[in-house]
Design a protein around this motif. Structure first.
Motif, PDB file in Angstrom:
ATOM      1  N   HIS A   1       0.850  -1.205   0.000  1.00  0.00           N
ATOM      2  CA  HIS A   1       0.000   0.000   0.000  1.00  0.00           C
ATOM      3  C   HIS A   1       0.879   1.246   0.000  1.00  0.00           C
ATOM      4  CE1 HIS A   1      -4.149  -1.618   1.109  1.00  0.00           C
ATOM      5  NE2 HIS A   1      -3.392  -2.660   0.872  1.00  0.00           N
ATOM      6  N   ASP A   2       1.988   1.198  -0.691  1.00  0.00           N
ATOM      7  CA  ASP A   2       2.939   2.306  -0.695  1.00  0.00           C
ATOM      8  C   ASP A   2       2.504   3.344  -1.734  1.00  0.00           C
ATOM      9  OD1 ASP A   2       5.057   4.045  -0.963  1.00  0.00           O
ATOM     10  OD2 ASP A   2       6.600   2.473  -0.926  1.00  0.00           O
ATOM     11  N   LYS A   3       1.715   4.294  -1.254  1.00  0.00           N
ATOM     12  CA  LYS A   3       1.123   5.270  -2.161  1.00  0.00           C
ATOM     13  C   LYS A   3       2.149   6.171  -2.826  1.00  0.00           C
ATOM     14  CE  LYS A   3      -2.171   6.384   0.916  1.00  0.00           C
ATOM     15  NZ  LYS A   3      -3.258   7.251   1.441  1.00  0.00           N
ATOM     16  N   ALA A   4       3.213   6.490  -2.070  1.00  0.00           N
ATOM     17  CA  ALA A   4       4.257   7.350  -2.647  1.00  0.00           C
ATOM     18  C   ALA A   4       4.903   6.649  -3.832  1.00  0.00           C
ATOM     19  CB  ALA A   4       5.296   7.697  -1.591  1.00  0.00           C
ATOM     20  N   ALA A   5       5.247   5.376  -3.640  1.00  0.00           N
ATOM     21  CA  ALA A   5       5.884   4.618  -4.711  1.00  0.00           C
ATOM     22  C   ALA A   5       4.922   4.448  -5.894  1.00  0.00           C
ATOM     23  CB  ALA A   5       6.335   3.257  -4.192  1.00  0.00           C
ATOM     24  N   LEU A   6       3.653   4.183  -5.584  1.00  0.00           N
ATOM     25  CA  LEU A   6       2.661   4.001  -6.650  1.00  0.00           C
ATOM     26  C   LEU A   6       2.510   5.273  -7.471  1.00  0.00           C
ATOM     27  CD1 LEU A   6      -0.138   1.937  -4.865  1.00  0.00           C
ATOM     28  CD2 LEU A   6       1.214   1.223  -6.841  1.00  0.00           C
ATOM     29  N   ALA A   7       2.453   6.404  -6.766  1.00  0.00           N
ATOM     30  CA  ALA A   7       2.289   7.682  -7.459  1.00  0.00           C
ATOM     31  C   ALA A   7       3.488   7.936  -8.370  1.00  0.00           C
ATOM     32  CB  ALA A   7       2.149   8.814  -6.448  1.00  0.00           C
ATOM     33  N   LYS A   8       4.671   7.567  -7.888  1.00  0.00           N
ATOM     34  CA  LYS A   8       5.887   7.780  -8.654  1.00  0.00           C
ATOM     35  C   LYS A   8       5.910   6.878  -9.893  1.00  0.00           C
ATOM     36  CE  LYS A   8      10.818   8.307  -7.740  1.00  0.00           C
ATOM     37  NZ  LYS A   8      11.906   7.864  -6.861  1.00  0.00           N
ATOM     38  N   LEU A   9       5.452   5.650  -9.729  1.00  0.00           N
ATOM     39  CA  LEU A   9       5.447   4.699 -10.846  1.00  0.00           C
ATOM     40  C   LEU A   9       4.375   5.035 -11.884  1.00  0.00           C
ATOM     41  CD1 LEU A   9       5.814   1.457  -8.719  1.00  0.00           C
ATOM     42  CD2 LEU A   9       7.412   2.166 -10.506  1.00  0.00           C
ATOM     43  N   GLY A  10       3.299   5.654 -11.426  1.00  0.00           N
ATOM     44  CA  GLY A  10       2.192   5.940 -12.341  1.00  0.00           C
ATOM     45  C   GLY A  10       1.321   4.704 -12.527  1.00  0.00           C
ATOM     46  N   GLN A  11       0.217   4.882 -13.282  1.00  0.00           N
ATOM     47  CA  GLN A  11      -0.745   3.789 -13.420  1.00  0.00           C
ATOM     48  C   GLN A  11      -0.255   2.689 -14.357  1.00  0.00           C
ATOM     49  OE1 GLN A  11      -4.601   5.188 -14.495  1.00  0.00           O
ATOM     50  NE2 GLN A  11      -4.843   6.449 -12.668  1.00  0.00           N
ATOM     51  N   LYS A  12       0.653   3.045 -15.273  1.00  0.00           N
ATOM     52  CA  LYS A  12       0.969   2.117 -16.361  1.00  0.00           C
ATOM     53  C   LYS A  12       1.491   0.741 -15.922  1.00  0.00           C
ATOM     54  CE  LYS A  12       2.318   2.396 -21.126  1.00  0.00           C
ATOM     55  NZ  LYS A  12       3.451   2.614 -22.006  1.00  0.00           N
ATOM     56  N   PRO A  13       2.547   0.697 -15.075  1.00  0.00           N
ATOM     57  CA  PRO A  13       3.047  -0.638 -14.706  1.00  0.00           C
ATOM     58  C   PRO A  13       2.018  -1.483 -13.964  1.00  0.00           C
ATOM     59  CG  PRO A  13       4.123   1.087 -13.422  1.00  0.00           C
ATOM     60  CD  PRO A  13       3.353   1.772 -14.491  1.00  0.00           C
ATOM     61  N   VAL A  14       1.154  -0.803 -13.201  1.00  0.00           N
ATOM     62  CA  VAL A  14       0.126  -1.548 -12.469  1.00  0.00           C
ATOM     63  C   VAL A  14      -0.888  -2.125 -13.462  1.00  0.00           C
ATOM     64  CG1 VAL A  14      -1.665  -1.404 -10.708  1.00  0.00           C
ATOM     65  CG2 VAL A  14       0.421  -0.054 -10.470  1.00  0.00           C
ATOM     66  N   LEU A  15      -1.300  -1.289 -14.406  1.00  0.00           N
ATOM     67  CA  LEU A  15      -2.250  -1.741 -15.408  1.00  0.00           C
ATOM     68  C   LEU A  15      -1.660  -2.890 -16.222  1.00  0.00           C
ATOM     69  CD1 LEU A  15      -3.642   1.705 -16.683  1.00  0.00           C
ATOM     70  CD2 LEU A  15      -4.800   0.081 -15.202  1.00  0.00           C
ATOM     71  N   GLU A  16      -0.376  -2.790 -16.519  1.00  0.00           N
ATOM     72  CA  GLU A  16       0.275  -3.842 -17.317  1.00  0.00           C
ATOM     73  C   GLU A  16       0.313  -5.178 -16.576  1.00  0.00           C
ATOM     74  OE1 GLU A  16       3.158  -1.041 -20.110  1.00  0.00           O
ATOM     75  OE2 GLU A  16       3.983  -1.998 -18.314  1.00  0.00           O
ATOM     76  N   MET A  17       0.607  -5.089 -15.292  1.00  0.00           N
ATOM     77  CA  MET A  17       0.645  -6.314 -14.496  1.00  0.00           C
ATOM     78  C   MET A  17      -0.742  -6.933 -14.412  1.00  0.00           C
ATOM     79  SD  MET A  17       2.671  -6.655 -10.931  1.00  0.00           S
ATOM     80  CE  MET A  17       1.836  -5.191 -10.388  1.00  0.00           C
ATOM     81  N   LEU A  18      -1.720  -6.044 -14.240  1.00  0.00           N
ATOM     82  CA  LEU A  18      -3.094  -6.514 -14.164  1.00  0.00           C
ATOM     83  C   LEU A  18      -3.526  -7.125 -15.487  1.00  0.00           C
ATOM     84  CD1 LEU A  18      -5.399  -6.336 -12.017  1.00  0.00           C
ATOM     85  CD2 LEU A  18      -6.416  -4.719 -13.609  1.00  0.00           C
ATOM     86  N   ALA A  19      -3.083  -6.510 -16.574  1.00  0.00           N
ATOM     87  CA  ALA A  19      -3.433  -7.030 -17.896  1.00  0.00           C
ATOM     88  C   ALA A  19      -2.949  -8.470 -18.028  1.00  0.00           C
ATOM     89  CB  ALA A  19      -2.817  -6.150 -18.987  1.00  0.00           C
ATOM     90  N   VAL A  20      -1.767  -8.745 -17.469  1.00  0.00           N
ATOM     91  CA  VAL A  20      -1.246 -10.110 -17.499  1.00  0.00           C
ATOM     92  C   VAL A  20      -2.096 -11.007 -16.602  1.00  0.00           C
ATOM     93  CG1 VAL A  20       0.714 -11.571 -16.864  1.00  0.00           C
ATOM     94  CG2 VAL A  20       1.105  -9.413 -18.077  1.00  0.00           C
ATOM     95  N   ALA A  21      -2.447 -10.486 -15.416  1.00  0.00           N
ATOM     96  CA  ALA A  21      -3.167 -11.295 -14.433  1.00  0.00           C
ATOM     97  C   ALA A  21      -4.496 -11.810 -14.972  1.00  0.00           C
ATOM     98  CB  ALA A  21      -3.393 -10.492 -13.156  1.00  0.00           C
TER      99      ALA A  21
END
Lengths: 329, 329
Positions: A109-129
């Motif tokens: 739940h590291d919001k600072a890190a998430l904000a820094k990474l942006g939505q893209k890598p999360v969306l990409e991982m989810l796309a794989v999932a």
């Protein structure tokens, strides 16, 4: 200024009464004030066929960001919470995620890190999932999750965390011949199942980020399955693109709450004729969460400066809204 | 079968009269016959709240292919003619096209070669030709072209080459609470400027192929410019994807004329409940052009077999339509 005769004033007063009466019945959760007045004046202007600001009903396009504008986005975007649950469930099949920065940030739940990474890598991982799922299966997984999940603070289903005054605004615009669209960084699939009940916005008016889907025949039946690739991120400069691709008309009204909505508001404001551009400012620590320039989720910084410079409406949740949520007493 | 009393028959007859009268006033350019009857019966079924086939208005989604279904596609897709003019104008700046197979086929009006190459290389070349234009400039170039161009056979503006019976069908469905969408292999920009006047379909209900556009600030103003990349081809298996992305509901009625519409009709037919799936068959050499299995443009082969096997409606332009075009005497 010349003084008008009392007759003129009386006539003006009498003419104004029915309008005020109508306006009072609308937007009941909005306090009287600058924000509410400007909304009502705008709607009167564009719907009055004798006004120079009149806009034909087909061109009364209003676009709404979702997270933080129509419902809560704190402590974490609702879709991120869903994604995290999905990713946790899928993680045993994906040992390669162990070292993935986005996965680690989500799990912590590291919001600072998430904000820094942006939505893209999360969306990409989810796309794989969820790749390989049919769109029907994916839809069901979202509906099931929404039924069972509860917001950590309010202990309510997330779909109850929609803002009552914004629901009234959607209804008010619709009653005045507007077509309301959601234009969100979230994915279309995550909003469609509940947007109609919550906002009166049907699936075909939900614009959002999109994962690639592919047509195939499966056991003799035509299905669409999710592919491991995100092909459109409807956020920031993506929002005007999503509006162009999906709606094909410049909106006359746009509603947001963060820097991710800035370009959508800029494009709306740049059109000819009267425009309504509005930001919801989260300044109510008691009833919701107070955040703006320093927040990792829903950061409102550049857009707030531009709103002040260009006199866009900035709604104070604290002072402009009588209620935030429908469930409040 | 039991014989009903004459009273029952009389009541049934009286009840039927208004419906027949309404149906007669609708679809005036359609001859009485199987195709017309099945359309009218379908619409009655899904709009009758007492019928087991009833469908709520919000779910009455109808999707229409454009080229060859709503307007003429012979001797060449209209958009190809436009593209050719655009490419001719841009060619001096692109010496590399001289050896491009798609450019040579276009310049020679070589339909066999174009059919073999498919739409993709042509769309890609075009994407290069108009990249850098703002979407407003591109829109203007299309409107200007449509105003001046004439169809080689009829010497009419292309926008008059819409099929009168299909216009009536769109209107009939709309009057019965349907939402009509275009779902075309053509690009959205090429249809939006005239689809509302011709078909009553507003820009936000036009689904089609899409070139990438990018947000940027130009002289302090937010604009969208066209990028040299096609990012979605809405044809064949792309059509159900376009429907999913844009509409988010399974259509209950689908209208096409070629193999490029097969998957759209399959997905429509695969839904639960009553469905209407229809192909326009170009069998009228006199009033239009007769073509099907061997044609390079609008090839109708596999979809015709499937229509016969699955009893989809196949409209004979020759015998089902009183008129093809509105300008006919």
């Amino acid at each position: 200024m010349r003084r008008a005769s009392s007759g003129v004033w009386l006539a003006a007063l009498l003419c104004a009464i029915p309008l005020v009466a109508v306006a009072q019945a609308e937007l009941p959760s909005w306090n009287q004030g600058d924000a509410r007045s400007r909304i009502v004046e705008f709607v009167r202007g564009v719907t009055d066929s004798k006004s120079k600001d009149f806009v034909a009903p087909g061109d009364r396009i209003a676009v709404f960001d979702n997270d933080g504008t129509l419902w809560s986005e704190q402590p974490l975007y609702v879709q991120f919470v869903f994604m995290l649950d999905q990713l946790k469930a899928a993680a045993p099949k994906h040992p390669e995620w162990k070292d993935n920065a986005a996965f680690k940030a989500l799990a912590a739940h590291d919001k600072a890190a998430l904000a820094k990474l942006g939505q893209k890598p999360v969306l990409e991982m989810l796309a794989v999932a969820n790749s390989g799922m049919t769109v029907g299966e994916y839809d069901k997984s979202i509906r099931d999750w929404l039924t069972n999940a509860r917001h950590p603070k309010y202990q309510k289903p997330y779909t109850e965390l929609v803002y009552k005054p914004m629901q009234e605004l959607l209804e008010y615009l619709k009653a005045n011949g507007f077509s309301n669209f959601i234009v969100s960084g979230g994915s279309v699939e995550f909003m469609r199942p509940w947007a109609e009940a919550a906002y009166g916005i049907p699936p075909e008016r939900v614009v959002g980020s999109q994962q690639e889907v592919r047509f195939e025949m499966k056991d003799g039946k035509p299905v669409l399955t999710r592919a491991p690739k995100f092909d459109f991120v409807d956020d920031g400069p993506g929002k005007p693109v999503g509006i162009y691709r999906h709606i094909g008309k410049r909106p006359i009204a746009a509603f947001g709450n963060s820097d991710g909505d800035l370009q959508m508001l800029q494009v709306t404001a740049a059109g000819e004729g009267r425009r309504l551009t509005l930001l919801v400012h989260h300044d109510d620590a008691q009833r919701e969460t107070a955040y703006d320039r320093q927040s990792h989720i829903g950061k409102l910084d550049k857009a707030l400066d531009e709103a002040k410079a260009k006199q866009w409406i900035v709604v104070s949740m604290k002072s402009d809204w009588k209620k935030v949520f429908g469930f409040e007493k």
